[in-house]
Design a protein around this motif. Sequence first.
Motif, PDB file in Angstrom:
ATOM      1  N   LEU A 155      -3.107   1.680  -6.285  1.00 51.08           N
ATOM      2  CA  LEU A 155      -2.399   2.527  -5.341  1.00 51.08           C
ATOM      3  C   LEU A 155      -1.918   1.714  -4.142  1.00 51.08           C
ATOM      4  O   LEU A 155      -0.814   1.893  -3.644  1.00 51.08           O
ATOM      5  CB  LEU A 155      -3.308   3.671  -4.869  1.00 51.08           C
ATOM      6  N   ARG A 156      -2.788   0.795  -3.692  1.00 56.11           N
ATOM      7  CA  ARG A 156      -2.417  -0.012  -2.527  1.00 56.11           C
ATOM      8  C   ARG A 156      -1.219  -0.886  -2.861  1.00 56.11           C
ATOM      9  O   ARG A 156      -0.287  -1.031  -2.086  1.00 56.11           O
ATOM     10  CB  ARG A 156      -3.607  -0.862  -2.093  1.00 56.11           C
ATOM     11  N   LEU A 157      -1.241  -1.436  -4.084  1.00 54.56           N
ATOM     12  CA  LEU A 157      -0.141  -2.289  -4.525  1.00 54.56           C
ATOM     13  C   LEU A 157       1.151  -1.483  -4.579  1.00 54.56           C
ATOM     14  O   LEU A 157       2.196  -1.906  -4.097  1.00 54.56           O
ATOM     15  CB  LEU A 157      -0.461  -2.871  -5.906  1.00 54.56           C
ATOM     16  N   ARG A 158       1.011  -0.282  -5.135  1.00 54.69           N
ATOM     17  CA  ARG A 158       2.207   0.544  -5.264  1.00 54.69           C
ATOM     18  C   ARG A 158       2.771   0.873  -3.876  1.00 54.69           C
ATOM     19  O   ARG A 158       3.976   0.882  -3.661  1.00 54.69           O
ATOM     20  CB  ARG A 158       1.859   1.843  -5.999  1.00 54.69           C
ATOM     21  N   ASP A 159       1.867   1.126  -2.949  1.00 52.49           N
ATOM     22  CA  ASP A 159       2.295   1.441  -1.601  1.00 52.49           C
ATOM     23  C   ASP A 159       3.055   0.269  -0.993  1.00 52.49           C
ATOM     24  O   ASP A 159       4.120   0.428  -0.401  1.00 52.49           O
ATOM     25  CB  ASP A 159       1.077   1.784  -0.737  1.00 52.49           C
ATOM     26  N   ALA A 160       2.508  -0.932  -1.187  1.00 53.22           N
ATOM     27  CA  ALA A 160       3.149  -2.118  -0.623  1.00 53.22           C
ATOM     28  C   ALA A 160       4.516  -2.333  -1.248  1.00 53.22           C
ATOM     29  O   ALA A 160       5.490  -2.630  -0.555  1.00 53.22           O
ATOM     30  CB  ALA A 160       2.258  -3.346  -0.839  1.00 53.22           C
ATOM     31  N   VAL A 161       4.590  -2.158  -2.569  1.00 59.90           N
ATOM     32  CA  VAL A 161       5.868  -2.351  -3.259  1.00 59.90           C
ATOM     33  C   VAL A 161       6.895  -1.351  -2.744  1.00 59.90           C
ATOM     34  O   VAL A 161       8.027  -1.701  -2.412  1.00 59.90           O
ATOM     35  CB  VAL A 161       5.689  -2.195  -4.791  1.00 59.90           C
ATOM     36  N   PHE A 162       6.469  -0.082  -2.630  1.00 58.77           N
ATOM     37  CA  PHE A 162       7.392   0.966  -2.185  1.00 58.77           C
ATOM     38  C   PHE A 162       7.882   0.685  -0.768  1.00 58.77           C
ATOM     39  O   PHE A 162       9.061   0.810  -0.463  1.00 58.77           O
ATOM     40  CB  PHE A 162       6.676   2.321  -2.250  1.00 58.77           C
ATOM     41  N   ARG A 163       6.929   0.250   0.066  1.00 63.56           N
ATOM     42  CA  ARG A 163       7.285  -0.048   1.444  1.00 63.56           C
ATOM     43  C   ARG A 163       8.329  -1.158   1.518  1.00 63.56           C
ATOM     44  O   ARG A 163       9.336  -1.056   2.212  1.00 63.56           O
ATOM     45  CB  ARG A 163       6.013  -0.471   2.179  1.00 63.56           C
ATOM     46  N   ARG A 164       8.086  -2.216   0.757  1.00 61.27           N
ATOM     47  CA  ARG A 164       9.046  -3.341   0.739  1.00 61.27           C
ATOM     48  C   ARG A 164      10.405  -2.879   0.244  1.00 61.27           C
ATOM     49  O   ARG A 164      11.445  -3.263   0.773  1.00 61.27           O
ATOM     50  CB  ARG A 164       8.542  -4.446  -0.195  1.00 61.27           C
ATOM     51  N   LEU A 165      10.364  -2.040  -0.805  1.00 57.83           N
ATOM     52  CA  LEU A 165      11.600  -1.562  -1.422  1.00 57.83           C
ATOM     53  C   LEU A 165      12.439  -0.777  -0.402  1.00 57.83           C
ATOM     54  O   LEU A 165      13.651  -0.971  -0.282  1.00 57.83           O
ATOM     55  CB  LEU A 165      11.244  -0.664  -2.604  1.00 57.83           C
ATOM     56  N   THR A 166      11.766   0.117   0.327  1.00 59.34           N
ATOM     57  CA  THR A 166      12.515   0.921   1.294  1.00 59.34           C
ATOM     58  C   THR A 166      13.056   0.022   2.405  1.00 59.34           C
ATOM     59  O   THR A 166      14.196   0.178   2.839  1.00 59.34           O
ATOM     60  CB  THR A 166      11.638   2.015   1.921  1.00 59.34           C
ATOM     61  N   ARG A 167      12.249  -0.927   2.838  1.00 63.73           N
ATOM     62  CA  ARG A 167      12.692  -1.825   3.906  1.00 63.73           C
ATOM     63  C   ARG A 167      13.888  -2.651   3.454  1.00 63.73           C
ATOM     64  O   ARG A 167      14.872  -2.807   4.189  1.00 63.73           O
ATOM     65  CB  ARG A 167      11.529  -2.735   4.312  1.00 63.73           C
ATOM     66  N   ALA A 168      13.802  -3.130   2.218  1.00 65.17           N
ATOM     67  CA  ALA A 168      14.910  -3.928   1.691  1.00 65.17           C
ATOM     68  C   ALA A 168      16.182  -3.090   1.636  1.00 65.17           C
ATOM     69  O   ALA A 168      17.270  -3.569   1.963  1.00 65.17           O
ATOM     70  CB  ALA A 168      14.558  -4.466   0.308  1.00 65.17           C
ATOM     71  N   SER A 169      16.048  -1.816   1.249  1.00 66.47           N
ATOM     72  CA  SER A 169      17.232  -0.955   1.175  1.00 66.47           C
ATOM     73  C   SER A 169      17.833  -0.742   2.555  1.00 66.47           C
ATOM     74  O   SER A 169      19.055  -0.720   2.713  1.00 66.47           O
ATOM     75  CB  SER A 169      16.881   0.404   0.571  1.00 66.47           C
TER      76      SER A 169
END
Lengths: 290, 331
Positions: free
Chosen positions: B26-40
């Motif tokens: 879950l933590r990994l998924r959170d980090a990935v999602f966070r990066r993804l939104t920031r990149a967008s």
Amino acid sequence: MTSTKVETARTPRYAARRRRNSIAMGLAVGATAFGLGWLVLILGALLWEGCRGLTFQVFTEMTPPPGGAGGLLNPIIGSLILTGLGVVIGTPLGILAGTYMAEYGRYDKLTTVVRFINDILLSAPSIVVGLFIYELMVYPMGHFSAIAGAVALAVLVVPVVVRTTEDMLLLVPDQLREAATSIGMPRAVMIMRVAYRAARAGMITGVLLAVARISGETAPLLFTALNNQFWSLDLNAPMASLPVVIFQFALSPYKEWQQLAWSGALIITLTVLLLSIVARALTSAKKQAL
Amino acid sequence: MVDVALEGGAISIGQQGERGRVLQRLRLRDAVFRRLTRASAILVLVILGNIILSLIQGSWLALSTFGLNFLVSDAWNPVTEKFGALAPIYGTLLTSFIAMLIAVPVGLLIALFLTELCPPWLRRPIGIAIELLAGIPSIIYGIWGLFLFAPFLQETLQPFLINTLGNVPGLSNLFAGPPYGIGILTAGLILAVMVLPFVTSISRDVFEAVPPVLKEAAYGVGCTTWEVVRYVVLPYARVGVIGGVMLGLGRALGETMAVTFVIGNAHHIAGSILAPGTTISATIANEFTEAVGDLYTSSLISLGLILFVITFIVLAAARYMLLRLERRIGS
């Protein structure tokens, strides 16, 4: 109580103020009638001219050669494909960016900058976006293509979706987020399961508005997807689209083409107005629910 | 929402290893999602940067060939490859000016009607109807303008202007010439209708944001509705109104299809507003696909760059003003 003397002295001035007020109010009513008049004139003309040529043929036949009879099947399909692709490419980017601005980076400096730039992109001239995609894709690839047109439309979709996603997520009460977090949901899960769900109607509205915006766009397609007289589903080749065909046909000297342009214009306008009305209905239902 | 915590397999007490793995995932998924939104979010900035860069790159050839002369020359000759941006810039500014000259007072008056005069049950329908004007695609304005509005002007307004104002000393140049129907004035009028909803809806919103206490106080000392609007509402809402006007101006400057249909595409600067002209966007729309030669193409992209710079400045100023207003209302 004022004396009669003072009152008579004031009367002309008072009358002048009253007169000025009624003139201004009359102008306001007139201006509103003027504004609404344009809407009636344009929609009326469109219905009148468009319905005349709106036969079954329009939806089943290809665009005709000059002077011939035919329909708008290939541009209609082309428009559906280009708009669909544009939305499919642009929406996820827009939603993710909006999510960052409302959720992870709400108090971030980056958010302020992105919001400012996004608002400018929102009203930037769409023809410039066409030039940009020409430089970015068409020129290096060496030929016009449907995919370039779709990317140009996607560039127009992104700012609309970013804006509405951020606005709608900011409307979601923080208590919902806190409740979700308190039962141990990680932030990503909270956003997807709680925030998105609460803001869903508004976010769909944003996508609908974006579709409405790009389905009438002509300028960015002129030198990306170009036009195609024939049936083509090849994304790597030029593709016809309703707005571009309207542009070409309306400026032609042939009566049949001009009539088709009117019919196409009617189809686009009805689609766009329908989309914006649905979008509006969705948000107003949402507002009443809150 | 319990199912979320249990997602990825049932967790029973005692299976600590399993629980740790789930949390990790879950933590990994959170980090990935966070990066993804920031990149967008960053991508939005990248898009704007790339637009500017690619326009500069595309216009380099023309700008280095003609230099600053490009801005002040009104030559436009594809055969001899002499290009200048003056005529399109002139047309763009003049059509937008005409549009704002009409749309601003009318838009303000409609906003006044909607906020002060209109019965509440009519407010929403009229507001929506005006906003529908903004929803109509610009190509529709174009086809309507070309087939119906321009011929109408040719027969009515334009002869009238030529016969009356055309004889007034000082104005005679402005209203000279035969009534073509299409031309600068027609384009300006259609642009006015197109930007009207932007001016109206923003003005209405800022008018509504004026604290009722201020208006009530003014009414209380005996002001008429007009005086309340003139001396209380307008001064209070000034920054927002200017922001809305600039936003409308940004639209008018960059508007392409409607103008392309009715401007006449003539690359010369006529004194008369009844004469055909051209704008930056109309020139690009008309000539880009047919442009032969690198210099021609590059000149057109330079026009695009000029347009983008102008609208960027106008829109940035508009946003800045609206932002200032928002802060004041917020504080």
